[in-house]
Scaffold this motif. Structure first.
Motif, PDB file in Angstrom:
ATOM      1  N   LEU A   1       0.806  -1.231   0.000  1.00  0.00           N
ATOM      2  CA  LEU A   1       0.000   0.000   0.000  1.00  0.00           C
ATOM      3  C   LEU A   1       0.835   1.276   0.000  1.00  0.00           C
ATOM      4  O   LEU A   1       0.336   2.336  -0.358  1.00  0.00           O
ATOM      5  CB  LEU A   1      -0.914   0.018   1.226  1.00  0.00           C
ATOM      6  CG  LEU A   1      -2.312  -0.549   1.034  1.00  0.00           C
ATOM      7  CD1 LEU A   1      -3.143  -0.336   2.275  1.00  0.00           C
ATOM      8  CD2 LEU A   1      -3.026   0.101  -0.147  1.00  0.00           C
ATOM      9  N   LEU A   2       2.095   1.156   0.425  1.00  0.00           N
ATOM     10  CA  LEU A   2       2.937   2.343   0.544  1.00  0.00           C
ATOM     11  C   LEU A   2       2.961   3.203  -0.730  1.00  0.00           C
ATOM     12  O   LEU A   2       2.769   4.423  -0.648  1.00  0.00           O
ATOM     13  CB  LEU A   2       4.357   1.917   0.965  1.00  0.00           C
ATOM     14  CG  LEU A   2       5.367   3.008   1.297  1.00  0.00           C
ATOM     15  CD1 LEU A   2       4.855   3.932   2.393  1.00  0.00           C
ATOM     16  CD2 LEU A   2       6.683   2.401   1.723  1.00  0.00           C
ATOM     17  N   PRO A   3       3.152   2.611  -1.912  1.00  0.00           N
ATOM     18  CA  PRO A   3       3.163   3.455  -3.122  1.00  0.00           C
ATOM     19  C   PRO A   3       1.840   4.191  -3.362  1.00  0.00           C
ATOM     20  O   PRO A   3       1.831   5.276  -3.943  1.00  0.00           O
ATOM     21  CB  PRO A   3       3.425   2.454  -4.251  1.00  0.00           C
ATOM     22  CG  PRO A   3       4.018   1.268  -3.593  1.00  0.00           C
ATOM     23  CD  PRO A   3       3.413   1.205  -2.243  1.00  0.00           C
ATOM     24  N   PHE A   4       0.730   3.611  -2.906  1.00  0.00           N
ATOM     25  CA  PHE A   4      -0.576   4.253  -3.104  1.00  0.00           C
ATOM     26  C   PHE A   4      -0.732   5.512  -2.236  1.00  0.00           C
ATOM     27  O   PHE A   4      -1.586   6.339  -2.483  1.00  0.00           O
ATOM     28  CB  PHE A   4      -1.728   3.287  -2.763  1.00  0.00           C
ATOM     29  CG  PHE A   4      -1.858   2.158  -3.738  1.00  0.00           C
ATOM     30  CD1 PHE A   4      -2.701   2.270  -4.833  1.00  0.00           C
ATOM     31  CD2 PHE A   4      -1.145   0.989  -3.578  1.00  0.00           C
ATOM     32  CE1 PHE A   4      -2.818   1.232  -5.741  1.00  0.00           C
ATOM     33  CE2 PHE A   4      -1.258  -0.051  -4.478  1.00  0.00           C
ATOM     34  CZ  PHE A   4      -2.096   0.064  -5.567  1.00  0.00           C
ATOM     35  N   THR A   5       0.089   5.610  -1.186  1.00  0.00           N
ATOM     36  CA  THR A   5      -0.059   6.742  -0.263  1.00  0.00           C
ATOM     37  C   THR A   5       0.809   7.940  -0.669  1.00  0.00           C
ATOM     38  O   THR A   5       0.765   8.972  -0.013  1.00  0.00           O
ATOM     39  CB  THR A   5       0.342   6.328   1.174  1.00  0.00           C
ATOM     40  OG1 THR A   5       1.729   5.999   1.183  1.00  0.00           O
ATOM     41  CG2 THR A   5      -0.457   5.134   1.673  1.00  0.00           C
TER      42      THR A   5
ATOM     43  N   PRO B   1      11.144  -0.164  -2.905  1.00  0.00           N
ATOM     44  CA  PRO B   1      11.256  -1.399  -3.715  1.00  0.00           C
ATOM     45  C   PRO B   1      11.892  -2.556  -2.953  1.00  0.00           C
ATOM     46  O   PRO B   1      11.499  -3.708  -3.150  1.00  0.00           O
ATOM     47  CB  PRO B   1      12.133  -0.976  -4.895  1.00  0.00           C
ATOM     48  CG  PRO B   1      12.716   0.327  -4.545  1.00  0.00           C
ATOM     49  CD  PRO B   1      11.860   0.964  -3.514  1.00  0.00           C
ATOM     50  N   ILE B   2      12.859  -2.231  -2.084  1.00  0.00           N
ATOM     51  CA  ILE B   2      13.520  -3.307  -1.329  1.00  0.00           C
ATOM     52  C   ILE B   2      12.509  -3.984  -0.404  1.00  0.00           C
ATOM     53  O   ILE B   2      12.449  -5.214  -0.302  1.00  0.00           O
ATOM     54  CB  ILE B   2      14.698  -2.739  -0.487  1.00  0.00           C
ATOM     55  CG1 ILE B   2      15.640  -1.919  -1.342  1.00  0.00           C
ATOM     56  CG2 ILE B   2      15.452  -3.869   0.248  1.00  0.00           C
ATOM     57  CD1 ILE B   2      16.365  -2.659  -2.411  1.00  0.00           C
ATOM     58  N   PHE B   3      11.683  -3.165   0.241  1.00  0.00           N
ATOM     59  CA  PHE B   3      10.688  -3.731   1.175  1.00  0.00           C
ATOM     60  C   PHE B   3       9.625  -4.526   0.430  1.00  0.00           C
ATOM     61  O   PHE B   3       9.185  -5.574   0.890  1.00  0.00           O
ATOM     62  CB  PHE B   3      10.026  -2.613   1.995  1.00  0.00           C
ATOM     63  CG  PHE B   3      10.884  -2.121   3.128  1.00  0.00           C
ATOM     64  CD1 PHE B   3      12.248  -2.366   3.140  1.00  0.00           C
ATOM     65  CD2 PHE B   3      10.342  -1.426   4.185  1.00  0.00           C
ATOM     66  CE1 PHE B   3      13.053  -1.924   4.174  1.00  0.00           C
ATOM     67  CE2 PHE B   3      11.133  -0.979   5.226  1.00  0.00           C
ATOM     68  CZ  PHE B   3      12.493  -1.220   5.221  1.00  0.00           C
ATOM     69  N   ILE B   4       9.211  -4.013  -0.742  1.00  0.00           N
ATOM     70  CA  ILE B   4       8.225  -4.749  -1.542  1.00  0.00           C
ATOM     71  C   ILE B   4       8.813  -6.117  -1.908  1.00  0.00           C
ATOM     72  O   ILE B   4       8.138  -7.141  -1.824  1.00  0.00           O
ATOM     73  CB  ILE B   4       7.799  -3.941  -2.795  1.00  0.00           C
ATOM     74  CG1 ILE B   4       6.925  -2.755  -2.376  1.00  0.00           C
ATOM     75  CG2 ILE B   4       7.051  -4.820  -3.808  1.00  0.00           C
ATOM     76  CD1 ILE B   4       6.518  -1.826  -3.499  1.00  0.00           C
ATOM     77  N   GLY B   5      10.087  -6.116  -2.285  1.00  0.00           N
ATOM     78  CA  GLY B   5      10.739  -7.378  -2.632  1.00  0.00           C
ATOM     79  C   GLY B   5      10.846  -8.311  -1.436  1.00  0.00           C
ATOM     80  O   GLY B   5      10.415  -9.465  -1.498  1.00  0.00           O
ATOM     81  N   LEU B   6      11.397  -7.771  -0.341  1.00  0.00           N
ATOM     82  CA  LEU B   6      11.648  -8.629   0.832  1.00  0.00           C
ATOM     83  C   LEU B   6      10.358  -9.190   1.427  1.00  0.00           C
ATOM     84  O   LEU B   6      10.323 -10.332   1.872  1.00  0.00           O
ATOM     85  CB  LEU B   6      12.392  -7.831   1.910  1.00  0.00           C
ATOM     86  CG  LEU B   6      13.868  -7.527   1.648  1.00  0.00           C
ATOM     87  CD1 LEU B   6      14.435  -6.675   2.779  1.00  0.00           C
ATOM     88  CD2 LEU B   6      14.682  -8.813   1.549  1.00  0.00           C
TER      89      LEU B   6
ATOM     90  N   GLY C   1       3.754  -1.110  -7.917  1.00  0.00           N
ATOM     91  CA  GLY C   1       4.053  -0.315  -6.726  1.00  0.00           C
ATOM     92  C   GLY C   1       5.528   0.058  -6.669  1.00  0.00           C
ATOM     93  O   GLY C   1       5.880   1.192  -6.355  1.00  0.00           O
ATOM     94  N   ALA C   2       6.399  -0.909  -6.988  1.00  0.00           N
ATOM     95  CA  ALA C   2       7.842  -0.634  -6.968  1.00  0.00           C
ATOM     96  C   ALA C   2       8.199   0.404  -8.034  1.00  0.00           C
ATOM     97  O   ALA C   2       9.004   1.305  -7.791  1.00  0.00           O
ATOM     98  CB  ALA C   2       8.619  -1.925  -7.214  1.00  0.00           C
TER      99      ALA C   2
END
Lengths: 494, 152
Positions: free
Chosen positions: A47-51, A207-212, A401-402
């Motif tokens: 959701l982070l990218p949406f915010t 992006p790192i968090f989305i991946g991890l 998102g990334a």
């Protein structure tokens, strides 16, 4: 200050847009929480990218709402299908599912809803009072104290529930090393960029968090495609009776304290809190034999503790910039992205925003209680969404998102690469949360060490002459070596 | 050598490689660094710490003798292969073509037997996400076959 805080918290209730946003996010959070594998951390990462385009308060309110509602919602599937929606609800399965099998699923869910709400609200109240006090103490901190504090935070990674202490520390160090990629801040020397100038400012967290968290979870879930889920039928959620309340109120209060305290500790989170809350409920119970067979004290102990940890974990996140859990690491990134610098500044210059965020968490706790009581049955059905439909959708959300964060395809490739790294790390018993926390704390450690060295003309041992810094370093040493020393002493005695 | 030691071995090689690369980094003049540390010092310090921990981990493996980890099913390896396919499709055609193909194939790979369900998931998901990001969040996507048609 007090008046300002109250009016800021109350402003959440009179802001229809924010209320609507919290309502919608609570529904989403509960859905994320009931879907096995898709917990609060993965949900917040997606959701982070949406915010990004939202107002800072709204953005953090969305992430915090996901955190509290998904943490609660994990209990729904823990009780009905014996599969915790989130790792924080694992302890709820011990007694929740056996009680549901006895035909009392509604009662089990009722206990879980009330305990979670009390735990959540208790921790938000503690957050409101403790955070400004801690911020005042943190006002005295200089580089040596911050350096020692981040070392303490990193040492606490050793006790994160998943993975062993050594594996977690290796993960944490790997995360800190990742933070050194890019131009060094003092000298501008390029480190580990291999000529790739998109990395000049360093690896970005999103992006790192989305991946991890998201992509690696997708690969983990690919191993469970053949799993058959057995559900327990339920008529409606039942509120606890007076007898139930008499039996569980002490457990709930104890777990509220345990959960909040565990949450406040850097790098600890709801999973550890719920396990300790459960075992303490068992230890203090007069009906120990009921545990594991459907004890309502067991459900209350675990659920009050895991939701109490959510508010507790926000304290070090907002005051010191040290995340209390994987999800708060993402919330911390959200704060940074929106220009809300965690620390004293936040509590002196942007008090209103801080208390609006706290108010949003309070409202979210009330909203998930209502949803838990009146719509748990409906939400439980969501958990039956086939994995072969759900996870390809998660893939699409992850890559877009990334990309959306900086409009760079490199971020998409990084998310995929770190997804695969995260998967192999988990496959070999390494948790990915230490990598994320290490990545966040890495810059703080190095920068504060550099400043400290400059302060003391290169004499690093002078850090030990600062009382607060020494205290944190002693805590770090005890955190790392305490269990070993304790077990050695016990062996010697035996 | 038992394959349980493969992880410490890979981690050690990685750490040594980082130290070797760090030693090649430029050094800055004394007047800039002063009493602080060179850019290479911190990563080297981290990797030395890591090597010590890897040593402890290997000792733990030696004492506890953990069971080797079973190899994953084809779903996992297939999903990783689809990531590679996504990369190729995005670079040479369009990101949304990549997403469509990966969602469709991943659904089938993971056991979806109804082709139309996989097709609908692969069509509707990127469509909705595109609309959300393009109209609401105003994000411009990378150019490719489809995006060139859309942006003109």
């Amino acid at each position: 200050m007090f008046e300002q805080a109250i009016s800021a918290m109350a402003s959440v209730i009179v802001d229809p847009y924010l209320l609507g946003l919290i309502f919608a996010t609570t529904i989403l959070g509960v859905i994320i929480g009931v879907l096995p594998g898709l917990g609060a951390t993965t949900g917040a990462a997606l959701l982070l990218p949406f915010t990004l385009t939202m107002d800072p308060v709204h953005a953090i309110a969305v992430l915090a709402t996901i955190y509290v509602s998904a943490t609660f919602a994990g209990s729904i599937t823990a009780i009905l299908i014996n599969t915790p929606g989130t790792s924080a609800a694992a302890a709820t399965t011990f007694d929740g599912y056996p009680l549901a099998q006895k035909g009392e699923a509604g009662r089990a869910l009722g206990i879980a809803v009330i305990s979670s709400t009390v735990g959540g609200i208790f921790s938000v109240l503690i957050l409101c009072f403790a955070a400004p006090l801690l911020a005042r103490v943190a006002y005295e901190f200089r580089s040596p104290e911050y350096f020692a504090l981040t070392v303490f935070g990193l040492s606490m990674l050793a006790s994160i529930s998943a993975g062993g202490a050594v594996k977690n520390l290796i993960g944490g160090i790997f995360g800190v090393w990742l933070s050194t990629i890019g131009a060094e801040r003092v000298t501008g020397i390029e480190r580990f960029m291999f000529g790739n100038y998109e990395l000049y400012e360093g690896l970005h967290f999103v992006p790192i968090f989305i991946g991890l968290f998201a992509i690696s979870e997708l690969l983990v879930q690919s191993k469970t495609v053949d799993k058959i889920i057995k559900t327990v039928s339920m008529k409606a959620v039942k509120l606890p009776t007076l007898e139930d309340y008499k039996k569980i109120w002490k457990t709930i209060l104890r777990s509220c304290g345990i959960g909040t305290f565990i949450g406040v500790l850097p790098a600890e989170g709801a999973t550890v809190a719920s396990m300790i809350g459960y075992s303490e409920a068992r230890r203090w119970s007069k009906n120990k034999k009921e545990f594991g067979k459907g004890s309502i004290e067991g459900i209350a102990g675990a659920e009050a503790a895991n939701n109490a940890a959510t508010g507790g974990a926000m304290v070090p996140t907002m005051v010191l910039g040290i995340p209390g859990s994987g999800t708060t690491a993402i919330i911390l990134v959200g704060l940074m992205v929106h220009g809300l610098r965690p620390g004293v500044y936040l509590f002196t210059e942007q008090v209103e925003k801080v208390y609006q965020i706290f108010g949003s968490m309070f409202v979210a706790n009330v909203m998930f209680m209502l949803m838990g009581l009146y719509a748990a049955k409906l939400f439980a059905r969501v958990s039956l969404v086939p994995t072969q439909i759900l996870w390809p959708i998660v893939f699409a959300l992850s890559v877009i998102g990334a990309y959306a964060f900086q409009g760079q395809l490199l971020d998409v490739w990084l998310a995929l690469i770190f997804g695969v790294i995260g998967f192999f790390a988990r496959r070999h018993g390494f948790s990915v949360a230490p990598i994320a926390v290490g990545l966040i704390l890495g810059e703080m450690v190095e920068t504060n060490l550099q400043h400290s060295l400059k302060m003391f003309d290169g004499a690093w041992w002078m850090i030990l002459t600062q009382p607060l810094a020494l205290m944190f370093l002693v805590f770090a040493f005890l955190g790392l070596c305490g269990p070993m020393i304790f077990s050695w002493i016990t062996k010697q005695k035996d | 050598m038992k394959n349980i030691y493969l992880v410490p071995l890979i981690l050690s090689i990685f750490s040594l490689a980082v130290i070797a690369i760090a030693l090649q980094l430029d050094t800055s003049p004394e007047m800039i660094v002063g009493d602080s540390m060179q850019a290479r010092s911190f990563p080297i310090f981290l990797m030395i710490l890591k090597l010590i921990l890897i040593g402890i981990l290997s000792f733990q493996f030696y004492k506890n003798n953990p069971k080797p980890i079973a190899l994953e099913k084809y779903h996992t390896w297939g999903s990783m292969f689809l990531f590679l396919l996504f990369y190729l499709l995005t670079v040479y055609t369009d990101m949304f073509i990549g997403i469509f193909v990966v969602i469709f194939l991943m659904s089938i790979l993971w056991g979806e037997r109804r082709i139309w369900v996989a097709f609908l998931t692969a069509t509707i998901t990127p469509g909705l996400v595109f609309l959300l990001f393009d109209y609401v969040l105003k994000i411009r996507f990378p150019r490719g076959i489809l995006m060139n048609l859309y942006y003109g």
